[in-house]
Write a protein that holds these residues in place. Structure first.
Motif, PDB file in Angstrom:
ATOM      1  N   ILE A 101      38.040   3.279  21.132  1.00  9.72           N
ATOM      2  CA  ILE A 101      38.426   4.547  21.742  1.00  9.72           C
ATOM      3  C   ILE A 101      39.947   4.612  21.750  1.00  9.72           C
ATOM      4  O   ILE A 101      40.607   3.690  22.230  1.00  9.72           O
ATOM      5  CB  ILE A 101      37.894   4.680  23.187  1.00  9.72           C
ATOM      6  CG1 ILE A 101      36.378   4.519  23.211  1.00  9.72           C
ATOM      7  CG2 ILE A 101      38.297   6.032  23.787  1.00  9.72           C
ATOM      8  CD1 ILE A 101      35.794   4.487  24.626  1.00  9.72           C
ATOM      9  N   CYS A 102      40.515   5.697  21.229  1.00  4.53           N
ATOM     10  CA  CYS A 102      41.970   5.853  21.166  1.00  4.53           C
ATOM     11  C   CYS A 102      42.413   7.109  21.900  1.00  4.53           C
ATOM     12  O   CYS A 102      41.767   8.162  21.805  1.00  4.53           O
ATOM     13  CB  CYS A 102      42.440   5.953  19.714  1.00  4.53           C
ATOM     14  SG  CYS A 102      42.443   4.394  18.813  1.00  4.53           S
ATOM     15  N   ILE A 172      35.715   9.687  29.202  1.00  3.09           N
ATOM     16  CA  ILE A 172      35.603   8.381  28.559  1.00  3.09           C
ATOM     17  C   ILE A 172      34.301   7.704  28.964  1.00  3.09           C
ATOM     18  O   ILE A 172      33.624   7.070  28.145  1.00  3.09           O
ATOM     19  CB  ILE A 172      36.821   7.503  28.911  1.00  3.09           C
ATOM     20  CG1 ILE A 172      38.088   8.107  28.306  1.00  3.09           C
ATOM     21  CG2 ILE A 172      36.624   6.073  28.396  1.00  3.09           C
ATOM     22  CD1 ILE A 172      39.367   7.410  28.720  1.00  3.09           C
ATOM     23  N   TYR A 176      30.533   5.913  26.874  1.00  3.79           N
ATOM     24  CA  TYR A 176      29.749   4.705  27.127  1.00  3.79           C
ATOM     25  C   TYR A 176      28.300   5.027  27.509  1.00  3.79           C
ATOM     26  O   TYR A 176      27.377   4.267  27.196  1.00  3.79           O
ATOM     27  CB  TYR A 176      30.397   3.895  28.249  1.00  3.79           C
ATOM     28  CG  TYR A 176      31.715   3.242  27.882  1.00  3.79           C
ATOM     29  CD1 TYR A 176      31.743   2.016  27.221  1.00  3.79           C
ATOM     30  CD2 TYR A 176      32.923   3.854  28.186  1.00  3.79           C
ATOM     31  CE1 TYR A 176      32.943   1.414  26.888  1.00  3.79           C
ATOM     32  CE2 TYR A 176      34.137   3.257  27.860  1.00  3.79           C
ATOM     33  CZ  TYR A 176      34.138   2.041  27.209  1.00  3.79           C
ATOM     34  OH  TYR A 176      35.335   1.447  26.877  1.00  3.79           O
ATOM     35  N   ALA A 191      38.808  -0.110  24.308  1.00  4.09           N
ATOM     36  CA  ALA A 191      39.572   1.108  24.543  1.00  4.09           C
ATOM     37  C   ALA A 191      41.063   0.805  24.434  1.00  4.09           C
ATOM     38  O   ALA A 191      41.544  -0.192  24.971  1.00  4.09           O
ATOM     39  CB  ALA A 191      39.247   1.678  25.925  1.00  4.09           C
ATOM     40  N   MET A 204      42.056   5.483  31.932  1.00  2.00           N
ATOM     41  CA  MET A 204      41.330   4.572  31.049  1.00  2.00           C
ATOM     42  C   MET A 204      41.352   3.147  31.590  1.00  2.00           C
ATOM     43  O   MET A 204      40.322   2.450  31.582  1.00  2.00           O
ATOM     44  CB  MET A 204      41.941   4.613  29.642  1.00  2.00           C
ATOM     45  CG  MET A 204      41.303   3.637  28.660  1.00  2.00           C
ATOM     46  SD  MET A 204      41.976   3.781  26.986  1.00  2.00           S
ATOM     47  CE  MET A 204      41.057   5.199  26.368  1.00  2.00           C
ATOM     48  N   CYS A 208      38.032   0.928  32.749  1.00  2.00           N
ATOM     49  CA  CYS A 208      37.691  -0.337  32.095  1.00  2.00           C
ATOM     50  C   CYS A 208      37.742  -1.499  33.085  1.00  2.00           C
ATOM     51  O   CYS A 208      36.933  -2.433  33.001  1.00  2.00           O
ATOM     52  CB  CYS A 208      38.637  -0.590  30.924  1.00  2.00           C
ATOM     53  SG  CYS A 208      38.400   0.556  29.539  1.00  2.00           S
ATOM     54  N   LEU A 215      39.740  -3.913  26.847  1.00  2.00           N
ATOM     55  CA  LEU A 215      40.880  -2.999  26.874  1.00  2.00           C
ATOM     56  C   LEU A 215      42.003  -3.589  26.024  1.00  2.00           C
ATOM     57  O   LEU A 215      42.218  -4.802  26.014  1.00  2.00           O
ATOM     58  CB  LEU A 215      41.349  -2.816  28.317  1.00  2.00           C
ATOM     59  CG  LEU A 215      42.418  -1.758  28.606  1.00  2.00           C
ATOM     60  CD1 LEU A 215      41.875  -0.356  28.328  1.00  2.00           C
ATOM     61  CD2 LEU A 215      42.873  -1.861  30.065  1.00  2.00           C
TER      62      LEU A 215
END
Length: 241
Positions: A101-102, A172, A176, A191, A204, A208, A215
């Motif tokens: 994930i960006c 985000i 998941y 991520a 984010m 996480c 991460l």
């Protein structure tokens, strides 16, 4: 390697003709001009003034300049590599992941993160999700188009309020819970919080951390002389536990 060389070559050529460097090198340029005129006259007297001889002189000058530009480029490449923060060498790179994930604010750090996981021999990246704003949506779409033949990338997920960390958490988290390929676990995804606003990074990272999910961060490489970002280093693993 080729892309880095071409970029540094362009930078080298700009340095040669940068008006900001003219004044410090004014005296040297005048001396060089006098020297080059004297050298040209000497060569002309030695080989004559015919057109073929003139072409030889012009071609030789171009060759010398090209060699000088290449040598300067190689030195610049070495200097750029040396500007990477030495502390990064002590940081661990992320483990292999097949999902990424960006956060997208510009393409360059996202490309580094994607290429890093694509290049892993053990397990190549298979799925990528891009989080962006309305402003950075064109960059996210360009990334999707560039990598669509190498990795599956869904439509970019657009954040409406880029200063609301809870919106990042919600969207985000939906990746998941709703978008994982069949058989995948949350641990199959990492991520990357390099990009967008501080609120994006906070949202984010908090998500996480709360769920104990992988991460990473793709750090920028900064030129210490100008303070400008010149690229991105390899991602580093972030452990908040």
């Amino acid at each position: 390697m080729s892309n880095n060389f071409n970029a540094n070559l362009n930078r080298a050529i700009k340095v040669f003709f940068n008006v900001e460097t003219f004044i410090p090198f004014l005296i040297g340029s005048l001396c060089l001009g006098i020297f080059s005129n004297a050298l040209y006259d000497a060569i002309k007297k030695s080989i004559g003034e015919s057109i073929p001889n003139f072409l030889i002189i012009a071609g030789s000058s171009l060759l010398i300049f090209s060699l000088a530009a290449i040598i300067f480029t190689l030195r610049l490449s070495h200097a750029t590599q040396a500007k990477v923060d030495p502390l990064l060498a002590k940081k661990a790179t992320p483990k292999k992941h097949q999902g990424l994930i960006c956060l997208v604010s510009n393409q360059q750090p996202c490309k580094v993160a994607i290429e890093f996981h694509l290049s892993k021999p053990e397990l190549k990246l298979k799925q990528c999700w891009l989080i962006c704003s309305i402003r950075s949506l064109p960059d996210a779409q360009a990334l999707r188009a560039e990598y669509r033949d190498r990795v599956t990338i869904d439509e970019p997920i657009v954040i409406e309020d880029v200063y609301n960390p809870l919106e990042y958490v919600q969207k985000i988290e939906s990746i998941y819970t709703d978008k994982l390929p069949k058989g995948w676990q949350a641990s199959d995804i990492i991520a990357d919080f390099a990009g967008m606003t501080a609120s994006a990074s906070v949202g984010m990272a908090l998500l996480c951390y709360a769920k104990n999910r992988p991460l990473q961060y793709t750090p920028a490489v900064v030129d210490p002389n100008t303070g400008r970002i010149t690229g991105s280093a390899e991602p580093i693993e972030i452990n908040l536990q």
